[in-house]
Design an enzyme around this catalytic site. Structure first.
Site, PDB file in Angstrom:
ATOM      1  N   GLY A 105      11.513 -19.287 -49.640  1.00 57.99           N
ATOM      2  CA  GLY A 105      10.907 -20.613 -49.614  1.00 57.99           C
ATOM      3  C   GLY A 105      11.933 -21.672 -49.309  1.00 57.99           C
ATOM      4  O   GLY A 105      13.125 -21.395 -49.083  1.00 57.99           O
ATOM      5  N   ASP A 128       2.054 -30.554 -56.422  1.00 53.09           N
ATOM      6  CA  ASP A 128       2.050 -29.659 -55.257  1.00 53.09           C
ATOM      7  C   ASP A 128       1.074 -28.502 -55.464  1.00 53.09           C
ATOM      8  O   ASP A 128       1.412 -27.338 -55.273  1.00 53.09           O
ATOM      9  CB  ASP A 128       3.463 -29.126 -54.999  1.00 53.09           C
ATOM     10  N   ASP A 176       5.402 -22.627 -59.433  1.00 50.63           N
ATOM     11  CA  ASP A 176       6.200 -23.617 -58.713  1.00 50.63           C
ATOM     12  C   ASP A 176       6.039 -25.022 -59.266  1.00 50.63           C
ATOM     13  O   ASP A 176       5.273 -25.834 -58.753  1.00 50.63           O
ATOM     14  CB  ASP A 176       5.863 -23.609 -57.211  1.00 50.63           C
TER      15      ASP A 176
END
Length: 830
Positions: free
Chosen positions: A21, A135, A153
C-alpha cells in the site's frame, strides 16, 4: 530485515507478503514470543525519513490500540527494530470487500447490508472514542473465512477536535475520491462522524451495484459530483435491490450532514429494520392503470390544477422550500409503503431467496442445500433452474470442503490423545455422537476408518507388552513382569484393560506369596517414577485442553505419601501443575477487566444460538449484561455460553514470568509438540529441576519431527517422479532430486525403511537416462508379461524430442529404432 534462512524484524518471523500500500508493505508473520500469527505493516525506509508519514504510521497504531471492538482489527504492538518501523496487528485470514467485488461482482443485498451494519457498529465505537476514520472504503473492510467482518486501516483516523486542514502537503483532499464526503472535499474544520457515515453509504452503493456512486475521468471530476449531484438510487442501477436498501444509501449520502443518519448506531438500526423486513418498498417502474374518462372532464382538470397548486404551496410553506439533498419520503425505510396485492414469487425470486439465505447463514450448509432444493421444485424456467443447480452443486462442494477441514481438526485432536496413550479418549472423539450434526453423514465413514487405525495402533503397542509380561510370569520373574506392565500405566484402551489388570493381579499375588522373597525396592526411585507418571498425566490434560485438571492432579499428588521421597522433584512437579491449573482463571480475570473498560459501548458476542449485539451495560464475575440493539431489552449472557472465538479477543494471554512459570509453559509446549517454543522456554528456565526430563523430550520430539519430514518429503518426491513425462532433462532432474533427498535425510530411520524402493527408483531413472544417450531414433515400447509381445507406443526422432506419456499400468522400455530384435529376459523383470 535479518536474512539467515529466515526473515525477521525484531521479535517477528516473516512468513510471506500479503500486500503493498501507500504506507508500505504488509506481511504475514509470527510473533515469536506469543506464538501467534499477525499482520505486520512495515514502513519503507524512504518514507520513514518523512516526519509526516512517520506520524501517520504511528497514529494508525495508537488509534487502533485505543479501540477494542470485535469488528475492528486489533492492534498488538508497534516500534522500531533492525532499522524498520513496524506495526503488528490482528491477522484476518480472508479477503477485503474490494477483492470480493472485483472477483465476484455485486454482492447479494442481505450480505451487503449485514456487512455494512457490522461496520456501522464498529464506527459507532470509533466515534464514541472521539475519533473519525476518514477513509471508509471497500478495501478497508475485511471478511474473514469464518464469517467475521473487520474494519481496518486507521492511518487517516484523527481526533474529531484535531483536524487542522483537509489537505496533505501534495494538495490532495484527505480520503478516497470515490467515497469522500462533501465536507471533507471542502476542507471544513468541524468534521464529525457523519463524514464516515457518508463514505459508508457510498461503499454500500458500490457493494450493491458493483461500481462507486459517481464516475469520472479524474479524481477531481468525481469529487465535483460528490459536491453537486444528488445521491444515486441503487434500485435504478440494479433491479433486484430493494427500495429499503436504496433508501439507506441515499440518506447516508445526503449532501448536508444534518440530513444524514446522525450516528452510526442510527444507520445500523435502519439497516437492521431493512434486514428484518420492517421496511417494505413499493415497486417502481409500473405505469398507472388506465381508468375511464370522467364526465365534465374540463371542469375536473381545472379543479385538479387549482387543488394541486394549493397543496404544493402549502407543502412549500410547511417544509421551508425544496431541498435538493432531501431523500424522497417513499424511499425512507422509516416510512411504511402501501402494499400491493400478493402475487406468487417468480423463478428469480425463488433463486434469490435461496441465495440470500445462504449468504446470511454461511455455516448452515444442510439447511442451505434444503433451501436450494426447495427452490428447484418451484422453478420452471430451465435457464434459472440450471443456475440454481450449479449454485447448489457449488454449495455441496463447499460443505464437503468444510467437513474435511472440520474433520482434520477433530482427527488431530484424536491423534493428540493417541500420542499420550489415551486411545479410549481418541476413539471417543471420533464417535458418531461427537461428530458435528452439520457434517455427520460425511464424517462418519472417515471417523470409522481413523478409529480402526487407532485400534490397530493400540493393539500393536499393548499386545507385545502383555506377551512379555506373561513370559515373565511363567519364569516367575515378578519384578520384570510388573516393570513390563508399568509401561502401560498411562495407556487407556478398554478392550485390553482386563487382560492387563488380570496379569498384574497374578504377578502381585505371586509377589506376595511367602514362597518368594521380594527384592528390596528403592523408595526414591519409585517416587521419582511416580512423579514422572504425574507429569505424563498433566501433559495429557493439557493436550486435551483441560488445564484445570492439571491443578487437580497436582493437589492429589501433594496428598500422596508414596511420592514424598522424590523431594524437590515432587515439589517442582506440583508447582508446575498448580501454575497450569491456574492459567484459565488468570485469563478469565483479564476478560472481565477488559470488558469493564467497554461498558457503555456497542459490542457483539457469538453464542451457540447466534449472536447478540448491543450496548454493554454491566460486567459481572461470570456473565455480562447487554442492552439488545433492536429489542432494547437487557440480555444476560454467561461466559460459559459465549463462543470461545468471540471471547478470545477480550482475553490477555498468560505470559510466563519466573523459572517455575517458564517451566510450566515448557510443559504445555511439550504436550502440544511445539519443539521451537519448548526449546526457547527450556533455555529461559535454566537449571530447573525438571529441565533434564524435558530436554530429553525435546530431543525425542526433534527426532520424531525429522522422521515426519523425511516421510513427507519422500511422498512428495515419488508423486512428482510418477507424474512426470519421459524426457532426458526430466530424468536428469529425477536423479538430482534423489541425490538431494539422500543427502538431506540419510540420518533418519525412515530413510533406512525405503532402501529397496530407493534402489528400484534410482535404477529405473538411470535406465531412462542411458536410453536417451543414443543419437539414433528411439522407439518407446510396452511389454506384455503373459505372451512376451511388444507394442510400439511412440517414436521420438532425437533425444530432445517431444515427451511421450507412459501408461501407468504397463511395463515400458526404450530402444534404438534399428534394434528391432530387442527382447526382455523374464528373470530380470521385476
Amino acid at each position: 530485515m535479518n536474512d539467515n534462512n529466515e526473515q525477521r524484524v525484531g521479535g517477528y518471523r516473516i512468513i510471506g507478503k500479503l500486500g503493498q500500500g501507500g504506507m508500505g508493505a504488509v506481511f504475514k508473520a509470527t510473533q515469536v514470543s506469543m506464538d501467534r500469527v499477525v499482520a505486520l505493516k512495515i514502513l519503507p525506509p524512504r518514507l520513514a525519513k518523512n516526519e509526516q508519514y512517520l506520524e501517520r504510521f504511528f497514529r494508525e497504531a495508537k488509534s487502533a490500540a485505543r479501540l477494542r471492538h470485535h469488528n475492528i482489527v486489533q492492534a498488538y504492538d508497534a516500534g522500531k527494530a533492525d532499522g524498520y518501523y513496524y506495526f503488528a496487528m490482528e491477522f484476518v485470514d480472508g479477503r477485503s470487500v474490494e477483492e470480493v467485488l472485483r472477483s465476484d461482482g455485486p454482492m447479494p443485498e442481505r450480505r451487503a447490508l449485514s456487512i455494512v451494519r457490522d461496520i456501522a457498529l464498529a464506527l459507532a465505537d470509533v466515534h464514541k472514542a472521539g475519533m473519525i476514520h476518514r477513509d471508509i472504503k471497500p478495501s478497508n473492510i475485511l471478511l474473514s473465512t469464518d464469517g467475521q467482518v473487520k474494519l481496518a486501516d486507521l492511518g487517516l483516523a484523527r481526533e474529531a477536535t484535531d483536524i487542522p486542514t483537509n489537505l496533505t502537503q501534495s494538495g490532495m483532499a484527505i480520503g478516497t475520491p470515490d467515497y469522500i464526503a462533501p465536507e471533507q472535499i471542502r476542507g471544513e474544520h468541524d468534521l464529525d462522524g457523519r463524514a464516515d457515515i457518508y463514505s459508508l453509504g457510498a461503499t454500500l452503493f458500490h457493494m450493491l451495484t458493483g461500481h462507486p456512486p459517481y464516475t469520472g475521468g479524474s479524481g477531481n471530476e468525481v469529487m465535483a459530483k460528490h459536491l453537486s449531484e444528488p445521491p444515486p438510487a441503487a434500485y435504478q442501477d440494479r433491479s433486484d435491490v430493494s427500495h429499503g436498501a436504496s433508501a439507506v444509501v441515499r440518506k447516508a449520502m445526503a449532501k448536508a450532514p444534518e440530513h444524514r443518519y446522525q450516528t452510526a448506531d442510527d444507520m445500523a438500526e435502519a439497516i437492521e429494520r431493512v434486514l428484518s423486513g420492517a421496511a417494505r418498498d413499493k415497486p417502481r417502474g409500473r405505469e398507472p392503470r388506465s381508468r375511464p374518462a370522467p364526465k365534465n372532464r374540463g371542469l375536473l382538470v381545472v379543479s385538479s390544477v387549482i387543488l394541486v397548486a394549493v397543496l404544493v404551496a402549502g407543502l412549500v410553506f410547511l417544509l421551508g422550500g425544496p431541498r435538493a439533498d432531501r431523500p424522497e419520503r417513499e424511499d425512507d425505510p422509516e416510512v411504511t409503503q402501501p402494499t400491493e396485492p400478493v402475487r406468487p414469487p417468480t423463478d428469480l425470486e425463488y433463486l434469490q431467496d435461496a441465495r440470500s439465505w445462504v449468504a446470511e447463514h454461511p455455516d448452515r450448509f444442510r439447511d442451505g442445500i434444503a433451501k436450494y432444493e426447495a427452490a428447484l421444485e418451484q422453478i420452471t424456467d430451465s435457464e434459472v433452474a440450471g443456475t440454481a443447480q450449479r449454485e447448489l452443486d457449488a454449495l455441496k462442494d463447499r460443505r464437503e470442503r468444510a467437513a474435511r477441514r472440520s474433520f482434520e481438526e477433530r482427527a488431530e485432536r484424536a491423534d493428540r490423545f493417541g500420542r499420550t496413550g489415551n486411545y479410549d479418549a481418541a476413539i471417543a472423539v471420533l464417535s458418531a455422537e461427537e461428530l458435528p450434526e452439520e457434517f455427520v453423514d460425511l464424517q462418519q465413514p472417515w471417523a470409522e476408518a481413523r478409529s480402526a487405525e487407532l485400534r490397530d495402533e493400540a493393539e500393536d503397542r499393548i499386545r507385545p507388552v502383555l506377551s512379555a509380561a506373561r513370559q515373565h510370569l511363567a519364569n516367575r520373574d515378578i519384578s520384570a513382569g510388573l516393570a513390563e506392565l508399568d509401561k502401560l500405566s498411562d495407556v487407556r484402551y478398554a478392550p485390553l484393560a482386563d487382560d492387563a489388570a488380570g496379569l498384574r493381579e497374578q504377578l502381585t499375588a505371586l509377589k506376595d506369596s511367602p514362597e518368594l522373597d521380594p527384592p528390596p525396592s528403592d523408595p526414591v526411585a519409585e517416587a521419582r517414577r511416580g512423579v514422572d507418571r504425574l507429569l505424563d498425566r498433566i501433559e495429557a490434560a493439557v493436550a486435551e485442553g483441560e488445564l484445570e485438571r492439571a491443578g487437580e492432579l497436582a493437589e492429589a499428588a501433594r496428598q500422596d505419601e508414596a511420592l514424598e521421597p522424590a523431594g524437590e522433584y515432587l515439589d517442582a512437579a506440583i508447582a508446575v501443575g498448580e501454575i497450569i491449573g491456574g492459567i484459565p482463571e488468570i485469563e478469565r480475570a483479564t476478560v472481565v477487566e477488559n470488558l469493564r473498560e467497554l461498558i457503555g459501548r456497542n459490542i457483539g458476542l457469538r453464542t451457540e444460538d447466534g449472536s447478540v449485539s448491543g450496548t454493554l451495560k454491566e460486567v459481572r464475575e461470570h456473565s455480562v449484561v447487554i442492552e439488545h440493539l433492536i429489542r432494547r431489552e437487557e440480555v444476560e449472557l454467561r461466559f460459559d455460553d459465549i463462543a470461545d472465538r468471540s471471547i478470545e479477543q477480550y482475553k490477555d494471554p498468560w505470559r510466563p514470568d519466573g523459572r517455575d512459570e517458564k517451566m510450566a509453559a515448557a510443559v504445555i509446549a511439550a504436550a502440544q509438540r511445539d519443539a521451537g517454543r519448548l526449546e526457547g522456554l527450556l533455555d529461559a528456565a535454566g537449571e530447573h529441576v525438571l529441565a533434564p526430563r524435558y530436554r530429553a523430550k525435546l530431543a525425542a520430539l526433534h527426532r520424531q519431527l525429522r522422521e515426519d519430514d523425511a516421510e513427507q518429503a519422500w511422498r512428495a518426491l515419488t508423486e512428482e517422479i510418477e507424474g512426470r513425462e519421459l524426457t532426458r532433462a526430466v530424468a536428469d532432474r529425477m536423479e538430482e532430486a534423489l541425490d538431494r533427498y539422500v543427502e538431506e535425510y540419510d540420518d533418519t530411520e525412515f530413510r533406512g525403511t525405503i532402501q529397496n524402493e530407493l534402489a528400484v527408483l534410482r535404477a529405473r531413472i538411470r535406465r531412462l537416462r542411458s536410453e536417451f544417450t543414443s543419437d539414433l531414433p528411439l522407439e518407446v515400447r510396452t511389454y506384455n508379461l503373459e505372451d512376451r509381445s511388444q507394442r510400439v507406443i511412440g517414436t521420438t526422432p532425437t533425444r530432445d524430442g517431444e515427451p511421450i506419456r507412459l501408461p501407468a499400468d504397463a511395463l515400458c522400455f526404450v530402444v534404438p529404432q534399428r534394434d528391432q530384435a530387442a527382447t526382455f529376459d523374464d528373470d530380470r523383470v521385476r
